[in-house]
Scaffold this motif. Structure first.
Motif, mmCIF file in Angstrom:
data_model
loop_
_atom_site.group_PDB
_atom_site.id
_atom_site.type_symbol
_atom_site.label_atom_id
_atom_site.label_comp_id
_atom_site.label_asym_id
_atom_site.label_seq_id
_atom_site.Cartn_x
_atom_site.Cartn_y
_atom_site.Cartn_z
ATOM 1 N N TYR A 1 0.797 -1.230 0.000
ATOM 2 C CA TYR A 1 0.000 0.000 0.000
ATOM 3 C C TYR A 1 0.828 1.278 0.000
ATOM 4 O O TYR A 1 0.319 2.348 -0.324
ATOM 5 C CB TYR A 1 -0.943 0.013 1.212
ATOM 6 N N GLU B 1 3.910 5.783 3.005
ATOM 7 C CA GLU B 1 3.303 6.988 3.583
ATOM 8 C C GLU B 1 2.131 6.661 4.492
ATOM 9 O O GLU B 1 2.046 7.155 5.619
ATOM 10 C CB GLU B 1 2.858 7.939 2.461
ATOM 11 N N TRP B 2 1.215 5.804 4.008
ATOM 12 C CA TRP B 2 0.074 5.428 4.839
ATOM 13 C C TRP B 2 0.524 4.639 6.057
ATOM 14 O O TRP B 2 0.007 4.822 7.168
ATOM 15 C CB TRP B 2 -0.924 4.614 4.021
ATOM 16 N N GLY B 3 1.474 3.750 5.875
ATOM 17 C CA GLY B 3 1.943 2.932 6.997
ATOM 18 C C GLY B 3 2.600 3.758 8.086
ATOM 19 O O GLY B 3 2.385 3.522 9.275
ATOM 20 N N MET C 1 2.019 6.846 8.863
ATOM 21 C CA MET C 1 1.006 7.608 9.581
ATOM 22 C C MET C 1 0.328 6.740 10.637
ATOM 23 O O MET C 1 0.126 7.162 11.789
ATOM 24 C CB MET C 1 -0.030 8.160 8.603
ATOM 25 N N ALA C 2 -0.044 5.524 10.267
ATOM 26 C CA ALA C 2 -0.686 4.618 11.216
ATOM 27 C C ALA C 2 0.249 4.312 12.394
ATOM 28 O O ALA C 2 -0.179 4.282 13.557
ATOM 29 C CB ALA C 2 -1.095 3.326 10.513
ATOM 30 N N CYS D 1 9.757 1.547 7.941
ATOM 31 C CA CYS D 1 9.451 2.686 7.065
ATOM 32 C C CYS D 1 10.725 3.462 6.745
ATOM 33 O O CYS D 1 10.987 3.804 5.581
ATOM 34 C CB CYS D 1 8.437 3.620 7.738
ATOM 35 N N PHE E 1 4.241 12.909 4.684
ATOM 36 C CA PHE E 1 3.164 12.290 3.917
ATOM 37 C C PHE E 1 2.745 13.186 2.753
ATOM 38 O O PHE E 1 2.649 12.743 1.607
ATOM 39 C CB PHE E 1 1.971 12.015 4.842
ATOM 40 N N ARG E 2 2.498 14.451 3.058
ATOM 41 C CA ARG E 2 2.048 15.393 2.033
ATOM 42 C C ARG E 2 3.148 15.633 0.990
ATOM 43 O O ARG E 2 2.877 15.723 -0.209
ATOM 44 C CB ARG E 2 1.629 16.710 2.679
ATOM 45 N N ARG F 1 3.710 12.384 -1.333
ATOM 46 C CA ARG F 1 2.600 12.140 -2.249
ATOM 47 C C ARG F 1 2.534 13.181 -3.368
ATOM 48 O O ARG F 1 1.866 12.968 -4.371
ATOM 49 C CB ARG F 1 1.276 12.138 -1.485
ATOM 50 N N THR G 1 4.894 0.223 -5.357
ATOM 51 C CA THR G 1 4.085 -0.548 -4.410
ATOM 52 C C THR G 1 3.474 -1.736 -5.136
ATOM 53 O O THR G 1 3.287 -1.720 -6.359
ATOM 54 C CB THR G 1 2.958 0.299 -3.804
#
Length: 532
Positions: free
Chosen positions: A113, A116-118, A120-121, A162, A230-231, A234, A244
């Motif tokens: 995925y 970036e998403w990982g 953040m979580a 990460c 993240f921003r 992306r 990915t």
């Protein structure tokens, strides 16, 4: 003029058009699509690399600070929470417990995925866990402190993966050993600050819990920094973004769309992908190279031994030298000084000269000396910690710099780093529990048996380092022993990626997964046994 030039798809695939007269609209669309693989720059812009380096290294600041605050506070936690050594071992290993399996799931999630998403979580889990753990200090609650540490563990190890993936992506062309060394260096600096400030934060007011609340605030700042990365990540062009599994899985569909467009047909309503298409394809485990399995399966307890000593060294110094908690904390913190300088230099050495596995044996010899001096003699602890800092500088870096060479596929890198972390964390739980139990059954609660156990483990690793060097020459074409420049030349000639060590093997995969399952079960049984 006939239009026979190939057209570029959104994922870089080349499709030959069948129409002889491409219209102006099609030409415009082709020019706006990403460049071909051969047209991409040889490296990323320096400004991008520096931003990625700063953000990637900073991802784990909060979790590292919160985790390493505990060592100098061991006596405080035992007193305020009314616990014994085994229960303290449960607290110190709680973040590692959930990471006995989670790094594998999380690592594959990062591959599929996106980082970036990982990240953040992970940052959210770390912040929530730090707050709950700090809340336990207000009520002197062992349960709350332990629960918070467990929740923090859901993000603390995966976020390190990460960082590894971010650095491996942005510095894949050159300087990978250097940036891994720099990451290790900054990490040691955070550990140094945590250990040196733990007791002062405890004693700053009448409330000892500030030593847990201040790290929670740092975790919140870390979360804000992660939002920025993240921003930024992306917003990069598609050719510069990290590959990915999900994007690669969509590749065939994108090529079909471009083929239809090039033929002058509108895209038809295709069937929606099945709901399970977002789930992971765990067959990727069967593609992990055999050499990686060999290394990870033989390193079961080694990371736990070093981590266990780092968590106990302040108490060992206090008990064997009669130092106060604050002096012992300062002395143990010296262990982090030399890595701040030496780790980047060692990483550069790997880039320019190689010899990665040789340093595994050298590091083991240094640790054996440290354990014997601190546990079986009364020499000045400050000098021993300076030697230990040299061992810390060399401990993890040979493996961190070697894993991307053992597993060159970027879309599998998160998974293998996850497997590596899962083995290390399971081993850390086992070592923490064994060390706590050995101390409890030793007359006077001393550390002689614990130190003897540490020495035995490192003696085994000394032999393993030499063994890895032999296997590297035989099965990896000496890729771990050569310089970055020589490796690039041989890779361009296609002489390295086809080696036996880079290929998967069912028996290696089966043995590795079975051993990991057994280690996880043992870790959980010991944790439950000594934390209830």
């Amino acid at each position: 003029m006939t239009g026979t030039a190939p057209k570029m798809t959104t994922d870089g695939a080349v499709v030959s058009p069948v129409t002889s007269e491409p219209d102006e609209k099609n030409v415009t669309n082709v020019s706006n699509r990403p460049t071909a693989e051969s047209d991409k720059p040889d490296d990323f812009p320096l400004s991008w690399k520096l931003i990625a380096l700063a953000c990637g290294i900073a991802l784990s600041f909060g979790s590292s600070f919160a985790e390493n605050i505990l060592g100098p506070l061991k006596s405080t936690l035992r007193k305020e929470l009314e616990i014994d050594n085994a229960r303290y071992g449960a607290i110190s290993s709680a973040t590692s417990l959930v990471n006995t399996v989670l790094p594998i799931v999380g690592g594959y999630g990062l591959d599929y995925y996106g980082v970036e998403w990982g990240s953040m979580a992970c940052s959210i889990a770390i912040f929530l866990g730090a707050v709950i753990s700090a809340s336990g200090s207000n009520q002197d609650s062992f349960t709350l402190v332990l629960t918070g540490r467990i929740i923090m563990g859901f993000g603390s190890t995966v976020i390190e993966t990460c960082t590894s993936k971010i650095l491996a992506h942005w510095f894949q062309h050159r300087g990978l050993g250097l940036v891994y060394g720099l990451d290790l260096s900054i990490g040691k600096l955070i550990v140094l600050i945590a250990k040196a400030t733990a007791v002062p934060m405890r004693d700053a007011t009448s409330f000892w819990g500030w030593a847990l609340w201040i790290p929670a605030i740092v975790c919140f700042v870390n979360l804000l920094q992660n939002i920025f990365y993240f921003r930024w990540a992306r917003s990069r062009p598609e050719w510069a973004q990290m590959s990915t599994g999900q994007r690669l899985a969509r590749g065939p569909t994108q090529r079909e769309d471009v083929q239809s467009e090039s033929e002058g047909f509108a895209a038809t309503n295709r069937a929606s992908p099945p709901w399970y298409s977002v789930l992971s394809d765990w067959k990727v485990l069967t593609r992990v190279p055999r050499f990686f399995w060999l290394v990870v399966c033989t390193q079961i307890l080694q990371a736990g031994v070093v981590g266990g000593f780092n968590g106990l060294n302040a108490d060992i110094i206090s008990m064997t030298r009669g130092s106060t908690d604050q002096i012992a904390g300062y002395t143990s913190a010296v262990q982090q000084v030399i890595p701040v300088i030496c780790a980047p230099l060692l990483g550069s050495f790997f880039d320019f000269f190689g010899f990665r596995m040789l340093f595994v044996s050298v590091t083991s010899a240094i640790w054996i000396m440290v354990y014997c001096l601190v546990g079986f003699s009364h020499v000045n602890a400050l000098g021993v910690m300076i030697i230990a800092s040299l061992g810390s500088a060399m401990n993890a870096l040979p493996f961190l710099a070697s894993i991307p060479l053992m597993v060159p596929n970027q879309t599998e890198l998160g998974l293998v780093f996850g497997i590596w972390k899962a083995f290390n964390n399971s081993g850390s739980v086992v070592v923490d529990m064994i060390a706590g139990r050995l101390q409890d059954i030793t007359p006077g609660g001393t550390y002689e048996r614990v130190i003897a156990f540490f020495v035995a483990c490192k003696a085994l690793e000394f032999c393993l380092g030499l063994f890895y060097g032999v296997l590297d020459r035989k099965y990896l074409g000496s890729i771990l022993a050569m310089s970055e420049k020589k490796r690039k030349v041989l890779e361009q000639e296609g002489k390295l990626n086809a080696t036996i060590g880079h290929k998967p093997e069912k028996i290696h995969t089966a043995v590795g997964l079975s051993l990991l399952c057994c280690l996880v079960v043992i870790a959980w049984v010991l944790f439950i046994l000594y934390s209830l």
